[in-house]
Every structure is written in structure tokens, then in C-alpha cells.
Scaffold this active site. Sequence first.
Site, mmCIF file in Angstrom:
data_model
loop_
_atom_site.group_PDB
_atom_site.id
_atom_site.type_symbol
_atom_site.label_atom_id
_atom_site.label_comp_id
_atom_site.label_asym_id
_atom_site.label_seq_id
_atom_site.Cartn_x
_atom_site.Cartn_y
_atom_site.Cartn_z
ATOM 1 N N CYS A 81 -0.366 17.163 17.676
ATOM 2 C CA CYS A 81 -1.081 17.959 16.667
ATOM 3 C C CYS A 81 -2.298 17.015 16.464
ATOM 4 O O CYS A 81 -2.070 15.939 15.789
ATOM 5 C CB CYS A 81 -0.099 18.112 15.583
ATOM 6 N N CYS A 131 -7.258 22.032 19.160
ATOM 7 C CA CYS A 131 -5.878 22.007 18.439
ATOM 8 C C CYS A 131 -4.850 22.304 19.516
ATOM 9 O O CYS A 131 -5.257 23.050 20.414
ATOM 10 C CB CYS A 131 -6.164 23.209 17.653
HETATM 11 N N1 DGL Z 1 -1.457 22.603 16.365
HETATM 12 C C1 DGL Z 1 -2.572 21.638 15.421
HETATM 13 C C2 DGL Z 1 -3.375 21.004 16.053
HETATM 14 O O1 DGL Z 1 -3.331 20.320 17.029
HETATM 15 C C3 DGL Z 1 -2.865 22.419 14.085
HETATM 16 C C4 DGL Z 1 -2.166 23.597 13.759
HETATM 17 C C5 DGL Z 1 -2.002 23.784 12.414
HETATM 18 O O2 DGL Z 1 -3.368 24.256 11.420
HETATM 19 O O3 DGL Z 1 -1.130 23.856 11.676
HETATM 20 O O4 DGL Z 1 -4.265 20.696 15.258
#
Ligand code: DGL
Length: 263
Positions: free
Chosen positions: A73, A184
Site C-alpha cells: 500500500c 496505488c
Molecule cells: N491501496 C492503497 C495504496 O496503495 C490505498 C487505498 C486506500 O485509500 O485505502 O495507496
Amino acid sequence: MAEAPVGVFDSGVGGLSVLGEIHALLPQESLLYVADCGHIPYGEKSPVFIRERCVAVAEFFREQGAKALVLACNTATVAAVADLRERYPDWPIVGMEPAVKPAAAATRSGVVGVLATTGTLQSAKFAALLDRFANDVKVVTQPCPGLVELIETGHLHSDALRTLLRRYVEPLLAAGCDTLILGCTHYPFLKPLLRGMIPANVILIDTGAAVARQLQRLLAQRDLLASGPARPAQFWTSADPQHFREILPMLWKKSDIVSSFVR
Ligand code: DGL
């Protein structure tokens, strides 16, 4: 210890895009995955809150005997990776950040677009990344509120998702971007939809494969690469396990052991 599992973590299903890359490169590794779906989206939460969630999940993985942690993430990485490394100095921790360096090398128009969460784009870590690698290119950033929540529904071709994605991508194309960073981990699941709305020569860059290679390096340095065979991957979610069980086969085809994560 080498046969111990690797803990992989995201606010939701996005990190499954990274889990897939890890499994492809290191099929002998046993994998644990926590989706903190009960607290999504991290992109609109405070760094303090995200750090607390990261510690809760890290503690859980340590109780499970995980030999390494992957923050799959970008938003959690910018908010919490430094704190986690300080707390657990001997634990291999892999974070991830938008692929500014490869994008700056790949662009021919000299204009790079970044699709990411508000939290990632506002962070000091992202500003430092631009300072370091983007001096010779123009970078246009696009926060994408709402996208993650729609991806979490599992309907990756819905009209709502298409409309919102188009709203975020069009300004980047209008600005002359020929390279788009998917900053993301949820966004790689949008590649089929994205391909239908951008010219064929626009390059899409994400960091899942690079994260898997970094995990391989860190494990190798510590003599922690598993020889296998891997145990089936295990999944936990802090929201409804039934919903997660339903969307898992679309995003990760290998296992359906899903439990509740309560912290
Ligand atoms: N998957 C997450 C990232 O790589 C973010 C998702 C979220 O906003 O919860 O930033």
C-alpha cells in the site's frame, strides 16, 4: 525460520495486485494477507490513524510468526514505514512508493501523470521522490477519491467506475502525459478499463513486480528464502468476510481461506 510465512498488508483488496507478483516470483513462499477493509480508504485518513492500523496489523503478523512484512500500500508506506522500521529494526519490511524514477526514464513527451490517493500525493515522502527523480520531467498529479471504494465492490467494469476513472485520466492526457504511474495498489486492477480510454502509446507503470524483487533481495540477504512447498495463502479482512470471499476469486485465484481480522 525460512519456511515461515510473509505477511502482506493493504487497506483492502489493492495489495492483492502485489500478492500476485510475489507469488509469481516466489511461489515457494507461504503468504498471509490482511485487508483492513473495515477502515478503507486510507487515502483520506490521517497519517496518525494509518500508523495505528499498521502497528495493529504488524503485531498480528508477528503473532502469526511472519518472517517479513510487505506494506502492499503506497498510502500506508508514506505514513508508516519509517515508524515500523524503527519499532521492528530486525524485521525485513518492504514498502512501496509511486514509480517516479522508471516513469521519468520512460516518458518521451516529458510529461508524466501520477494517479494516487490524496494521502500519498500530499506526503513529504512523495515530495522527496519528485525532488530526487523528476527534475527533468513535468509531473502532473491526480488524487483519485472514490476510486478505491468502487474497486472494493469487485465490479471492475461498472459504469460508475468508468465515469470516475475517465474524470481523473482525461486531465492527465490533456496535459500531454504519455506515461501514467499507477501510484496505488488498487489501480492495476483497472488496467483493462484504462486501456480502453487511453491511446495505445501511453505507458502504464506500477511497482508490484519491483516490490516482489525487493522482497526476494531482503530475504536472500538474511538467508530467509523458503525452499517450499508453500502452504495455501491465508486471508483476513476487518470488514465482511463473505464479501471478501466473493471478490477474492476475481483478483486472486488461488485460495479462499478467509477469516475475520479484529483489532
Ligand atoms: N491501496 C492503497 C495504496 O496503495 C490505498 C487505498 C486506500 O485509500 O485505502 O495507496
